[in-house]
Design an enzyme around this catalytic site. Sequence first.
Site, PDB file in Angstrom:
ATOM      1  N   THR A 150       0.830  -1.197   0.000  1.00 28.67           N
ATOM      2  CA  THR A 150       0.000   0.000   0.000  1.00 28.67           C
ATOM      3  C   THR A 150       0.869   1.254   0.000  1.00 28.67           C
ATOM      4  O   THR A 150       1.985   1.241   0.513  1.00 28.67           O
ATOM      5  CB  THR A 150      -0.963   0.018   1.204  1.00 28.67           C
ATOM      6  OG1 THR A 150      -1.765   1.207   1.158  1.00 28.67           O
ATOM      7  CG2 THR A 150      -0.204  -0.012   2.529  1.00 28.67           C
ATOM      8  N   ARG A 151       0.325   2.312  -0.594  1.00 22.25           N
ATOM      9  CA  ARG A 151       0.942   3.639  -0.542  1.00 22.25           C
ATOM     10  C   ARG A 151      -0.079   4.673  -0.057  1.00 22.25           C
ATOM     11  O   ARG A 151       0.144   5.876  -0.170  1.00 22.25           O
ATOM     12  CB  ARG A 151       1.482   4.063  -1.910  1.00 22.25           C
ATOM     13  CG  ARG A 151       0.613   3.748  -3.080  1.00 22.25           C
ATOM     14  CD  ARG A 151       1.112   4.367  -4.371  1.00 22.25           C
ATOM     15  NE  ARG A 151       0.378   5.586  -4.679  1.00 22.25           N
ATOM     16  CZ  ARG A 151      -0.744   5.614  -5.385  1.00 22.25           C
ATOM     17  NH1 ARG A 151      -1.287   4.495  -5.847  1.00 22.25           N
ATOM     18  NH2 ARG A 151      -1.351   6.748  -5.632  1.00 22.25           N
ATOM     19  N   HIS A 208      -8.158   1.774   5.725  1.00 21.86           N
ATOM     20  CA  HIS A 208      -9.438   1.985   6.387  1.00 21.86           C
ATOM     21  C   HIS A 208     -10.076   0.628   6.686  1.00 21.86           C
ATOM     22  O   HIS A 208      -9.438  -0.417   6.532  1.00 21.86           O
ATOM     23  CB  HIS A 208     -10.339   2.861   5.507  1.00 21.86           C
ATOM     24  CG  HIS A 208      -9.716   4.173   5.147  1.00 21.86           C
ATOM     25  ND1 HIS A 208      -9.492   5.170   6.075  1.00 21.86           N
ATOM     26  CD2 HIS A 208      -9.214   4.639   3.966  1.00 21.86           C
ATOM     27  CE1 HIS A 208      -8.902   6.188   5.488  1.00 21.86           C
ATOM     28  NE2 HIS A 208      -8.723   5.904   4.213  1.00 21.86           N
ATOM     29  N   HIS A 210      -9.857  -2.111   4.009  1.00 23.22           N
ATOM     30  CA  HIS A 210      -8.544  -2.730   3.840  1.00 23.22           C
ATOM     31  C   HIS A 210      -8.292  -3.790   4.913  1.00 23.22           C
ATOM     32  O   HIS A 210      -7.732  -4.853   4.646  1.00 23.22           O
ATOM     33  CB  HIS A 210      -7.446  -1.668   3.894  1.00 23.22           C
ATOM     34  CG  HIS A 210      -7.572  -0.624   2.834  1.00 23.22           C
ATOM     35  ND1 HIS A 210      -8.056   0.629   3.109  1.00 23.22           N
ATOM     36  CD2 HIS A 210      -7.282  -0.649   1.503  1.00 23.22           C
ATOM     37  CE1 HIS A 210      -8.051   1.351   1.991  1.00 23.22           C
ATOM     38  NE2 HIS A 210      -7.597   0.598   1.007  1.00 23.22           N
ATOM     39  N   ARG A 241      -6.538  -4.593  -7.735  1.00 27.70           N
ATOM     40  CA  ARG A 241      -7.168  -4.157  -8.983  1.00 27.70           C
ATOM     41  C   ARG A 241      -6.440  -2.901  -9.453  1.00 27.70           C
ATOM     42  O   ARG A 241      -6.262  -1.955  -8.697  1.00 27.70           O
ATOM     43  CB  ARG A 241      -8.651  -3.878  -8.707  1.00 27.70           C
ATOM     44  CG  ARG A 241      -9.509  -3.643  -9.932  1.00 27.70           C
ATOM     45  CD  ARG A 241     -10.976  -3.520  -9.514  1.00 27.70           C
ATOM     46  NE  ARG A 241     -11.857  -3.345 -10.661  1.00 27.70           N
ATOM     47  CZ  ARG A 241     -12.129  -2.175 -11.217  1.00 27.70           C
ATOM     48  NH1 ARG A 241     -11.585  -1.072 -10.720  1.00 27.70           N
ATOM     49  NH2 ARG A 241     -12.939  -2.098 -12.260  1.00 27.70           N
TER      50      ARG A 241
END
Length: 574
Positions: free
Chosen positions: A199-200, A204, A207, A293
Amino acid sequence: MANTPHGGSLKDLIARDLPRQAELLAEAEKLYSIVLNERQLCDLELLLNGGFSPLEGFMNKADYESVLDNVRLANGLVWSMPITLDLSEKQISDGKLQAGSRVALRNPQNDGILAILTVQDVYTPDKKREAIAIFGADDVAHPAVHYLHNVAKDHYVGGSLEAISLPAHYDYVETRYTPAELRAYFKKLNWTRVVAFQTRNPMHRAHRELTVRAARSRQCNVLIHPVVGMTKPGDIDHFTRVRVYKAILRKYPQGMAALSLLPLAMRMGGPREALWHAIIRKNFGCTHFIVGRDHAGPGKNSQGKDFYGPYDAQDLVAKYKDELDIEVVPFQMVAYVPETDEYIPADEVPEGVKTLNISGTELRRRLRTGAPIPDWFTYPEVQIILRESHPPRSKQGFTVFFTGYWNSGAAEVAQALQMSLNQGGQRPTTLLLGETIRSELSSELGFSKRDRDLNISRIAFVAGEITKSGGAVIAAPIAPYEAARNEARKVVEKAGAFFLVHVATPLDDCIKRDRSGTYERAKQGLIKGFTGIDDPYEAPEKPDIRVDASKMPVSQIVHEIILLLEKEGYIGER
């Protein structure tokens, strides 16, 4: 031929062979040095610590060409992203770099020596070919293609590395693991199956749900492995994001998840990037990897279409799954169902059942305006962190930057604006008048173009720092050159808002209003380099406000600026 991580960590290597480290350092002090830029520094760290295994240095021409054409190194191992050391013609000629040359690589932060590169070859890439092969198009709307053409130097130097030390980090040190350290950590915890989440962005509730579902489906533990090197321009800073990750880590069942930071310079390369990420996670000891995605997609191209299809990344990684020795877990979209207060896979939502979502754009709007963020979307602890780092505009700093001829009335308007803002009392307001800056900050500067530009850059630096701290800045130099004003805008907008006000009082009126005789002395040649007389003034092409103090009273000009600030949300209700 499968990719496998190589041996011990750099720390172990140095501990075992301190005499060799001292010998290398003594040699490096005498060698030609290259100070790395931010991306090169990120790449070097992962080359040295094994994150980029099987690479043992910056790519030579054979490996580079093979990666472009075949998605493999010259020895046949799968590798998808060029890891190159780009240098200028001057750097190459100054160091007389050629096959066999040895070069010291230095840290830009403290000039410390990190490694010695033994040059294998120096070659000139076809950047258009690289852009098309790696990123799918030679389109500068792609951040990596823009970097390739506008930042990266013209020549690449390939060669092997001998480590001296890793770059030092002073933030979140407890969550920065080398691959060997992380593999040892997993072993200590008896974690035999680990799914990594790349992740970058802040995380929340959705996730957390999707990572738990991925772990449950594969009987894995979860590694939250965010990028804290270079990400997409405009991303939320890593300090804020790491605070969010630490807060959300507590929402997992005890012993299910861990956090480790990855000092990677992302290229936003979509499918090629996803394959690269999978190899990196294998090196860090993970057995599974979530591919999202439009994984690492940069957004829209110059024609307004997505650079990559939503499942292109998953398809490319799946193509090489037998060689990677890491299982890919497709990203599972989840939706919030208010009726049952739960997140479920989007493809399992019964027809007609209401779902809720907040887009990234909508979240940024709510942060900007102070609008509520519902608990079903994110955790209260995360909301607090995001609001601390992204207060509403009414609490953010800004800069109002005036430009115009000397005696145009800009200084008077600036002082009146400061009084009006101080009257409101919403934030401290700093006034940077041109003459004050000249006497206090730039007293040694003259009025050459270089000195004028340097003066504006100093004003921009001060304004940016005050803006970053939530203050209001009113700057009123002459600022006659468009390029310098544009650079000032770039500097300040890294910290907050920048509003350019052109006080377009005609030169003849400025001269008529001059009771000091300054313009007359300039006309007589007694003052050299005077804007409007023997030095040019470049009127702004697109100021936020353009006014003429010979036709409008100061109070009306101030009111126009106040209305703009209120419209943009920087002043108003408290």
